[in-house]
Motif scaffolding. Structure first.
Motif, PDB file in Angstrom:
ATOM      1  N   ALA A  53       0.839  -1.205   0.000  1.00 12.69           N
ATOM      2  CA  ALA A  53       0.000   0.000   0.000  1.00 12.69           C
ATOM      3  C   ALA A  53       0.874   1.255   0.000  1.00 12.69           C
ATOM      4  O   ALA A  53       0.585   2.218  -0.712  1.00 12.69           O
ATOM      5  CB  ALA A  53      -0.927  -0.009   1.212  1.00 12.69           C
ATOM      6  N   LYS A  54       1.956   1.245   0.784  1.00 12.88           N
ATOM      7  CA  LYS A  54       2.874   2.393   0.825  1.00 12.88           C
ATOM      8  C   LYS A  54       3.542   2.586  -0.532  1.00 12.88           C
ATOM      9  O   LYS A  54       3.675   3.701  -1.024  1.00 12.88           O
ATOM     10  CB  LYS A  54       3.924   2.166   1.915  1.00 12.88           C
ATOM     11  CG  LYS A  54       4.898   3.300   2.077  1.00 12.88           C
ATOM     12  CD  LYS A  54       5.901   2.995   3.180  1.00 12.88           C
ATOM     13  CE  LYS A  54       6.964   4.071   3.238  1.00 12.88           C
ATOM     14  NZ  LYS A  54       8.017   3.747   4.208  1.00 12.88           N
ATOM     15  N   TYR A  55       3.952   1.493  -1.150  1.00 13.21           N
ATOM     16  CA  TYR A  55       4.606   1.540  -2.463  1.00 13.21           C
ATOM     17  C   TYR A  55       3.661   2.109  -3.516  1.00 13.21           C
ATOM     18  O   TYR A  55       4.025   2.968  -4.307  1.00 13.21           O
ATOM     19  CB  TYR A  55       5.056   0.129  -2.843  1.00 13.21           C
ATOM     20  CG  TYR A  55       5.719   0.019  -4.194  1.00 13.21           C
ATOM     21  CD1 TYR A  55       7.041   0.399  -4.366  1.00 13.21           C
ATOM     22  CD2 TYR A  55       5.033  -0.492  -5.288  1.00 13.21           C
ATOM     23  CE1 TYR A  55       7.655   0.284  -5.601  1.00 13.21           C
ATOM     24  CE2 TYR A  55       5.635  -0.611  -6.521  1.00 13.21           C
ATOM     25  CZ  TYR A  55       6.948  -0.221  -6.668  1.00 13.21           C
ATOM     26  OH  TYR A  55       7.552  -0.325  -7.888  1.00 13.21           O
ATOM     27  N   GLU A  56       2.408   1.632  -3.528  1.00 12.94           N
ATOM     28  CA  GLU A  56       1.442   2.062  -4.538  1.00 12.94           C
ATOM     29  C   GLU A  56       0.921   3.481  -4.290  1.00 12.94           C
ATOM     30  O   GLU A  56       0.462   4.141  -5.219  1.00 12.94           O
ATOM     31  CB  GLU A  56       0.272   1.085  -4.597  1.00 12.94           C
ATOM     32  CG  GLU A  56       0.661  -0.256  -5.184  1.00 12.94           C
ATOM     33  CD  GLU A  56      -0.489  -1.247  -5.231  1.00 12.94           C
ATOM     34  OE1 GLU A  56      -1.472  -1.060  -4.483  1.00 12.94           O
ATOM     35  OE2 GLU A  56      -0.385  -2.204  -6.014  1.00 12.94           O
ATOM     36  N   LYS A  57       0.993   3.952  -3.061  1.00  9.09           N
ATOM     37  CA  LYS A  57       0.471   5.283  -2.722  1.00  9.09           C
ATOM     38  C   LYS A  57       1.215   6.395  -3.469  1.00  9.09           C
ATOM     39  O   LYS A  57       0.624   7.409  -3.808  1.00  9.09           O
ATOM     40  CB  LYS A  57       0.575   5.511  -1.214  1.00  9.09           C
ATOM     41  CG  LYS A  57      -0.021   6.815  -0.756  1.00  9.09           C
ATOM     42  CD  LYS A  57       0.081   6.977   0.739  1.00  9.09           C
ATOM     43  CE  LYS A  57      -0.513   8.310   1.150  1.00  9.09           C
ATOM     44  NZ  LYS A  57      -0.355   8.553   2.570  1.00  9.09           N
ATOM     45  N   GLY A  58       2.487   6.199  -3.737  1.00  9.34           N
ATOM     46  CA  GLY A  58       3.283   7.237  -4.398  1.00  9.34           C
ATOM     47  C   GLY A  58       3.098   7.306  -5.901  1.00  9.34           C
ATOM     48  O   GLY A  58       3.655   8.175  -6.559  1.00  9.34           O
ATOM     49  N   ALA A  59       2.300   6.422  -6.486  1.00  5.58           N
ATOM     50  CA  ALA A  59       2.132   6.392  -7.944  1.00  5.58           C
ATOM     51  C   ALA A  59       1.056   7.369  -8.385  1.00  5.58           C
ATOM     52  O   ALA A  59      -0.015   7.432  -7.798  1.00  5.58           O
ATOM     53  CB  ALA A  59       1.773   4.982  -8.405  1.00  5.58           C
ATOM     54  N   ASN A  60       1.368   8.149  -9.407  1.00  3.26           N
ATOM     55  CA  ASN A  60       0.419   9.101  -9.981  1.00  3.26           C
ATOM     56  C   ASN A  60       0.181   8.777 -11.448  1.00  3.26           C
ATOM     57  O   ASN A  60       1.121   8.488 -12.182  1.00  3.26           O
ATOM     58  CB  ASN A  60       0.967  10.534  -9.889  1.00  3.26           C
ATOM     59  CG  ASN A  60       1.126  10.982  -8.463  1.00  3.26           C
ATOM     60  OD1 ASN A  60       0.218  10.855  -7.662  1.00  3.26           O
ATOM     61  ND2 ASN A  60       2.307  11.489  -8.137  1.00  3.26           N
ATOM     62  N   GLN A  61      -1.070   8.851 -11.864  1.00  6.53           N
ATOM     63  CA  GLN A  61      -1.424   8.685 -13.282  1.00  6.53           C
ATOM     64  C   GLN A  61      -0.995   9.966 -14.002  1.00  6.53           C
ATOM     65  O   GLN A  61      -1.479  11.033 -13.686  1.00  6.53           O
ATOM     66  CB  GLN A  61      -2.936   8.471 -13.417  1.00  6.53           C
ATOM     67  CG  GLN A  61      -3.379   8.105 -14.806  1.00  6.53           C
ATOM     68  CD  GLN A  61      -3.327   6.611 -15.038  1.00  6.53           C
ATOM     69  OE1 GLN A  61      -3.354   5.824 -14.107  1.00  6.53           O
ATOM     70  NE2 GLN A  61      -3.248   6.212 -16.281  1.00  6.53           N
ATOM     71  N   ILE A  62      -0.048   9.866 -14.954  1.00  7.90           N
ATOM     72  CA  ILE A  62       0.445  11.072 -15.639  1.00  7.90           C
ATOM     73  C   ILE A  62      -0.049  11.166 -17.077  1.00  7.90           C
ATOM     74  O   ILE A  62      -0.013  12.237 -17.674  1.00  7.90           O
ATOM     75  CB  ILE A  62       1.982  11.174 -15.602  1.00  7.90           C
ATOM     76  CG1 ILE A  62       2.634   9.952 -16.247  1.00  7.90           C
ATOM     77  CG2 ILE A  62       2.458  11.377 -14.175  1.00  7.90           C
ATOM     78  CD1 ILE A  62       4.127  10.092 -16.482  1.00  7.90           C
ATOM     79  N   ARG A  63      -0.476  10.057 -17.625  1.00  5.86           N
ATOM     80  CA  ARG A  63      -1.040   9.975 -18.975  1.00  5.86           C
ATOM     81  C   ARG A  63      -1.966   8.777 -19.005  1.00  5.86           C
ATOM     82  O   ARG A  63      -1.847   7.904 -18.154  1.00  5.86           O
ATOM     83  CB  ARG A  63       0.062   9.778 -20.023  1.00  5.86           C
ATOM     84  CG  ARG A  63       0.947  10.980 -20.195  1.00  5.86           C
ATOM     85  CD  ARG A  63       2.037  10.681 -21.209  1.00  5.86           C
ATOM     86  NE  ARG A  63       2.856  11.867 -21.317  1.00  5.86           N
ATOM     87  CZ  ARG A  63       3.035  12.544 -22.423  1.00  5.86           C
ATOM     88  NH1 ARG A  63       2.479  12.142 -23.539  1.00  5.86           N
ATOM     89  NH2 ARG A  63       3.785  13.609 -22.440  1.00  5.86           N
ATOM     90  N   PRO A  64      -2.836   8.697 -20.005  1.00  2.00           N
ATOM     91  CA  PRO A  64      -3.677   7.493 -20.079  1.00  2.00           C
ATOM     92  C   PRO A  64      -2.804   6.233 -20.128  1.00  2.00           C
ATOM     93  O   PRO A  64      -1.927   6.106 -20.978  1.00  2.00           O
ATOM     94  CB  PRO A  64      -4.449   7.680 -21.388  1.00  2.00           C
ATOM     95  CG  PRO A  64      -4.493   9.163 -21.579  1.00  2.00           C
ATOM     96  CD  PRO A  64      -3.176   9.676 -21.041  1.00  2.00           C
ATOM     97  N   GLY A  65      -2.999   5.355 -19.171  1.00  2.60           N
ATOM     98  CA  GLY A  65      -2.268   4.090 -19.134  1.00  2.60           C
ATOM     99  C   GLY A  65      -0.858   4.176 -18.605  1.00  2.60           C
ATOM    100  O   GLY A  65      -0.140   3.175 -18.629  1.00  2.60           O
TER     101      GLY A  65
END
Length: 164
Positions: A53-65
């Motif tokens: 959960a901590k690892y995935e929390k830092g991910a941002n969608q920057i473009r489609p896909g």
């Protein structure tokens, strides 16, 4: 064949690690996929893994896909790539790094993906105005105001250029 994975679509989540602070300028060839879970994870039978959960929390969608996050001191661009049986797919990423030439030295370590064969890699660098190259890797090709390099990566490769 009796193998369940034989002659089926290969679904891969690809992570490209680049120098920290790099910016994705363009990407083409990746798959736009919408997956839905095969189980109801909100039914109270499953626990959330705190590390994941901590690892995935830092991910941002920057473009489609395409997602971006930080990992191991690098910026990561992550995306799905689906390859149909007997087919080849090509993904092209164009990104800008914050890496600067200091004291006339520039180096780039290109790390080969473990387990793959002959990954194509292309590199180009616009030379600083008014500078002359005093050292370069043998494989770098100079043309006008740029240096270029292309190869099929078989091992990790370091590119080095020195200016004066």
């Amino acid at each position: 064949h009796d193998l369940g994975f034989y002659n089926r679509t290969n679904y891969d989540y690809v992570r490209v690690l680049v120098p920290e602070g790099s910016t994705l300028l363009d990407i083409s060839g990746h798959s736009l996929v919408k997956f839905s879970p095969i189980a109801d994870y909100d039914n109270g039978e499953f626990m959330i893994d705190a590390d994941l959960a901590k690892y995935e929390k830092g991910a941002n969608q920057i473009r489609p896909g395409v997602k971006e996050w930080r990992e191991a001191g690098k910026t990561v661009f992550g995306f799905w790539l689906n390859v149909e049986p007997g087919k080849t797919e090509k993904v092209v990423l164009k990104y800008q790094t914050p890496v600067q030439i200091k004291n006339g030295d520039y180096s780039l370590l290109v790390q080969k993906q473990p387990g793959t064969l002959e990954d194509f890699f292309s590199f180009s660098l616009e030379l600083p105005k008014g500078k002359q190259i005093i050292y370069k890797n043998q494989d770098l090709v100079l043309s006008g105001g740029s240096a270029a390099f292309q190869t099929k990566l078989l091992t990790d490769t370091e590119l080095q250029i020195k200016f004066q």
